[in-house]
Enzyme design. Structure first.
Site, PDB file in Angstrom:
ATOM      1  N   ASP A  82      59.989  37.932  43.672  1.00 41.02           N
ATOM      2  CA  ASP A  82      59.816  39.242  44.278  1.00 41.02           C
ATOM      3  C   ASP A  82      59.094  40.113  43.246  1.00 41.02           C
ATOM      4  OD1 ASP A  82      60.164  41.231  46.169  1.00 41.02           O
ATOM      5  OD2 ASP A  82      62.204  41.729  45.548  1.00 41.02           O
ATOM      6  N   ARG A  91      65.267  34.624  47.136  1.00 42.18           N
ATOM      7  CA  ARG A  91      63.821  34.460  47.083  1.00 42.18           C
ATOM      8  C   ARG A  91      63.386  33.855  45.750  1.00 42.18           C
ATOM      9  NH1 ARG A  91      63.537  40.191  47.566  1.00 42.18           N
ATOM     10  NH2 ARG A  91      64.688  39.859  49.462  1.00 42.18           N
ATOM     11  N   ASP A 122      57.630  43.944  42.825  1.00 37.58           N
ATOM     12  CA  ASP A 122      57.616  45.275  43.436  1.00 37.58           C
ATOM     13  C   ASP A 122      56.882  46.273  42.556  1.00 37.58           C
ATOM     14  OD1 ASP A 122      59.218  44.612  45.664  1.00 37.58           O
ATOM     15  OD2 ASP A 122      61.048  44.864  44.481  1.00 37.58           O
ATOM     16  N   ARG A 171      56.883  31.664  47.995  1.00 34.34           N
ATOM     17  CA  ARG A 171      57.894  32.557  48.550  1.00 34.34           C
ATOM     18  C   ARG A 171      58.037  32.384  50.052  1.00 34.34           C
ATOM     19  NH1 ARG A 171      59.318  38.886  47.858  1.00 34.34           N
ATOM     20  NH2 ARG A 171      60.554  39.049  49.741  1.00 34.34           N
TER      21      ARG A 171
END
Ligand code: ROI
Length: 162
Positions: free
Chosen positions: A94, A91, A96, A82
């Site tokens: 990711d 990206r 989260d 990344r």
């Protein structure tokens, strides 16, 4: 603790990025992946001059604290090469923390529930697939948030098996 994670990618074979990230999470000793949503495709939220995203949501059980879990997620993002090109930009991966049980976290490094969760179809609809009865701290029932967040161009593109 039961935790929900959002996964997203729009670079370097996004479908494969998401599938490999699920495997990477499963291989960690302190984490047990419980369920995974389908994989969804949607146009970017934010700058439109970037490829479509692939998104998914998974649930896992972990003994890691929120910040140690974040460390583990960021290590996996790094494994996937990344690089952050620009704010709200493209990206390779990711990861989260969407929800950490019913706990809330709010510091410089981490905010849980993830801010913007209620405005993001690419989070809410996959989440509803694996946790239709979910209650989101501060926001109420997931089922009540869905009608307020149009599905837009979000479409299921693939399934994964644990
Ligand atoms: N847009 C979509 N469709 N999916 C994402 O995962 C996503 N992630 C982001 C921004 C740039 C906000 N847009 C996104 O971080």
């Amino acid at each position: 603790m039961l935790v929900y994670i959002g996964l997203g990618s729009n670079l370097e074979n996004p479908l494969q990025q998401i599938k490999t990230a699920i495997d990477d999470l499963q291989s960690l000793a302190d984490i047990q992946v419980m369920s995974v949503s389908s994989l969804y495709q949607s146009a970017p939220m934010g700058p439109a001059d970037q490829p479509d995203y692939i998104n998914a949501v998974l649930s896992l059980k972990t003994t890691l604290s929120p910040h140690h879990l974040l460390d583990a997620l960021q290590q996996i993002e790094q494994l996937h090469g990344r690089v952050r090109k620009r704010h709200w930009g493209e990206r390779t991966l990711d990861l989260d923390i969407l929800l950490y049980g019913t706990e809330t976290v709010d510091d410089e490094r981490l905010k849980v529930p993830h801010p913007g969760i209620a405005q993001r179809a690419f989070v809410l609809y996959p989440l509803a697939e694996i946790a239709p009865e979910l209650e989101i701290p501060g926001l109420g029932r997931l089922q009540d948030l869905l009608p307020l967040c149009p599905q837009g161009d979000l479409q299921q593109v693939d399934k994964v098996h644990l």
